[in-house]
Design a protein around this motif. Structure first.
Motif, short mmCIF file in Angstrom:
data_model
loop_
_atom_site.label_atom_id
_atom_site.label_comp_id
_atom_site.label_asym_id
_atom_site.label_seq_id
_atom_site.Cartn_x
_atom_site.Cartn_y
_atom_site.Cartn_z
N UNK A 45 90.41 41.56 -3.73
CA UNK A 45 91.96 41.66 -4.17
C UNK A 45 92.52 40.35 -3.33
N UNK A 46 93.02 39.00 -4.14
CA UNK A 46 93.40 37.73 -3.73
C UNK A 46 95.24 38.14 -4.83
N UNK A 47 95.95 37.39 -3.57
CA UNK A 47 97.49 37.26 -3.64
C UNK A 47 97.78 35.92 -3.45
N UNK A 48 99.00 35.98 -3.94
CA UNK A 48 99.23 33.61 -3.98
C UNK A 48 101.02 34.65 -3.26
N UNK A 49 101.36 33.17 -3.47
CA UNK A 49 102.81 33.06 -2.20
C UNK A 49 103.02 32.55 -1.16
N UNK A 50 104.02 31.64 -0.91
CA UNK A 50 104.05 31.69 0.58
C UNK A 50 103.16 31.80 1.84
N UNK A 51 103.93 33.18 1.14
CA UNK A 51 103.18 34.67 2.54
C UNK A 51 101.51 34.16 2.60
N UNK A 52 101.24 33.88 1.92
CA UNK A 52 99.31 33.58 1.49
C UNK A 52 99.17 32.45 2.23
N UNK A 53 100.27 31.24 2.23
CA UNK A 53 99.09 29.88 3.11
C UNK A 53 98.62 30.57 4.83
N UNK A 54 99.30 30.98 5.81
CA UNK A 54 98.92 30.96 6.76
C UNK A 54 97.56 31.67 6.33
N UNK A 55 97.34 32.57 5.82
CA UNK A 55 96.08 33.79 5.62
C UNK A 55 95.05 32.44 5.73
N UNK A 56 94.84 31.71 3.97
CA UNK A 56 94.66 31.19 3.76
C UNK A 56 93.63 30.11 4.54
N UNK A 57 94.33 29.36 5.38
CA UNK A 57 93.98 28.62 6.08
C UNK A 57 93.10 29.31 7.52
N UNK A 58 93.59 30.15 7.84
CA UNK A 58 92.89 30.85 8.79
C UNK A 58 91.58 31.16 8.02
N UNK A 59 91.48 31.68 6.73
CA UNK A 59 89.77 31.72 6.25
C UNK A 59 89.14 30.63 6.31
N UNK A 60 90.23 29.92 5.32
CA UNK A 60 88.74 28.46 5.56
C UNK A 60 89.31 27.58 6.93
N UNK A 61 89.85 27.98 7.62
CA UNK A 61 88.63 27.13 8.99
C UNK A 61 88.29 28.54 9.54
N UNK A 62 87.90 29.56 9.64
CA UNK A 62 86.42 30.61 10.04
C UNK A 62 84.75 29.69 9.49
N UNK A 63 84.19 31.09 10.49
CA UNK A 63 83.34 30.79 9.83
C UNK A 63 82.70 31.86 9.28
N UNK A 64 83.99 32.44 8.38
CA UNK A 64 83.63 33.95 7.30
C UNK A 64 82.46 33.07 6.20
N UNK A 65 81.74 34.26 5.58
CA UNK A 65 81.23 33.83 4.70
C UNK A 65 80.87 34.47 3.80
N UNK A 66 81.79 34.13 2.60
CA UNK A 66 82.15 34.81 1.70
C UNK A 66 81.33 34.18 0.49
#
Ligand code: GLP
Length: 233
Positions: free
Chosen positions: A36-57
């Motif tokens: 489950x995902x959320x929006x808002x400015x709080x999530x910007x660093x979170x999504x940045x971290x995930x997109x820069x990672x090697x995690x496979x979704x």
């Protein structure tokens, strides 16, 4: 009995690192299929971290908490646009879901969305919190048994969220949102709160009692809650 874990961090970036670690562990242990995902400015660093990672979704299906009524996905103010911009255009997922705030029949759309998310079953739900303590768009007074519904936004929320609105578009005063029961159906809840403006909501939560006027406090009805915050408490 305290049934939550409090992780205190120096800043939002460190908070995003913590969330990344948690997600990584769940993926590695094959416990994360529906997020489950959320929006808002709080999530910007979170999504940045995930997109820069090697995690496979590529085996993960997502469900977003909420969406404004009446905004096209092409509007930069819609949550669909936000998600695309910050995450979905940069990482491959199995399937992504966001309530359709443009649906002709909003009640039907809520029903459809709730059924889809219950069928999938949320493993982890990521949450932010509004300054008035709301989670998703569950404004003060929302009941514990609420499922996905059309919500009227309060003046407080309209005031806070309108500052992010671009192009003179007017902020809608209604939204589609997962309800409290929808959110609490997730196996694991992770709430992120950064900055002094979130102190009243976190303080209310830490008092330890459920108060429907602060919907964050419903998290006390769940047995696996992690709060990540940069507030010193
Ligand atoms: C909106 C969203 C919430 C979010 C809140 C806080 O109201 N519906 O899900 O938690 O904003 O946003 P921010 O992270 O920008 O403080």
């Amino acid at each position: 009995m305290v049934n939550y874990k409090l992780i205190q961090v120096e800043n939002p970036e460190k908070g995003a690192d913590q969330f990344y670690q948690l997600i990584k562990e769940e993926l590695e242990n094959d416990r994360l299929h529906v997020l489950g995902l959320a929006t808002g400015s709080t999530m910007i660093p979170v999504y940045k971290k995930l997109t820069e990672s090697q995690l496979d979704f590529s085996n993960v299906t997502t469900f977003n908490l909420d969406e404004y009524v009446g905004l096209q996905a092409t509007s930069p103010n819609s949550y669909a646009f936000f998600m695309n911009d910050h995450l979905f255009s940069k990482k491959e997922f199995k399937e992504t879901n966001i309530p359709n705030g443009m649906a002709e029949n909003l009640e039907e759309e809520c029903k459809r969305y709730e059924e889809a998310l219950q069928k999938a079953g949320l493993d982890i739900q990521l949450l932010g919190v509004g300054e008035n303590g709301h989670i998703a768009f569950n404004e003060p007074g929302t009941s514990a048994d609420s499922v996905t519904h059309v919500a009227e936004l309060t003046d407080s929320t309209l005031g806070v969220n309108s500052q992010y609105f671009e192009n003179d578009e007017k902020i809608p005063n209604t939204a589609l949102t997962m309800g409290i029961a929808s959110i609490l159906s997730a196996k694991k809840l992770v709430l992120l709160a950064f900055g002094e403006k979130k102190r009243p909501a976190i303080t209310k939560f830490l008092e330890g009692k459920v108060d429907p006027d602060w919907t964050i406090t419903y998290l006390h009805d769940h047995k696996d809650v992690t709060i990540i915050t940069d507030l010193t408490i």
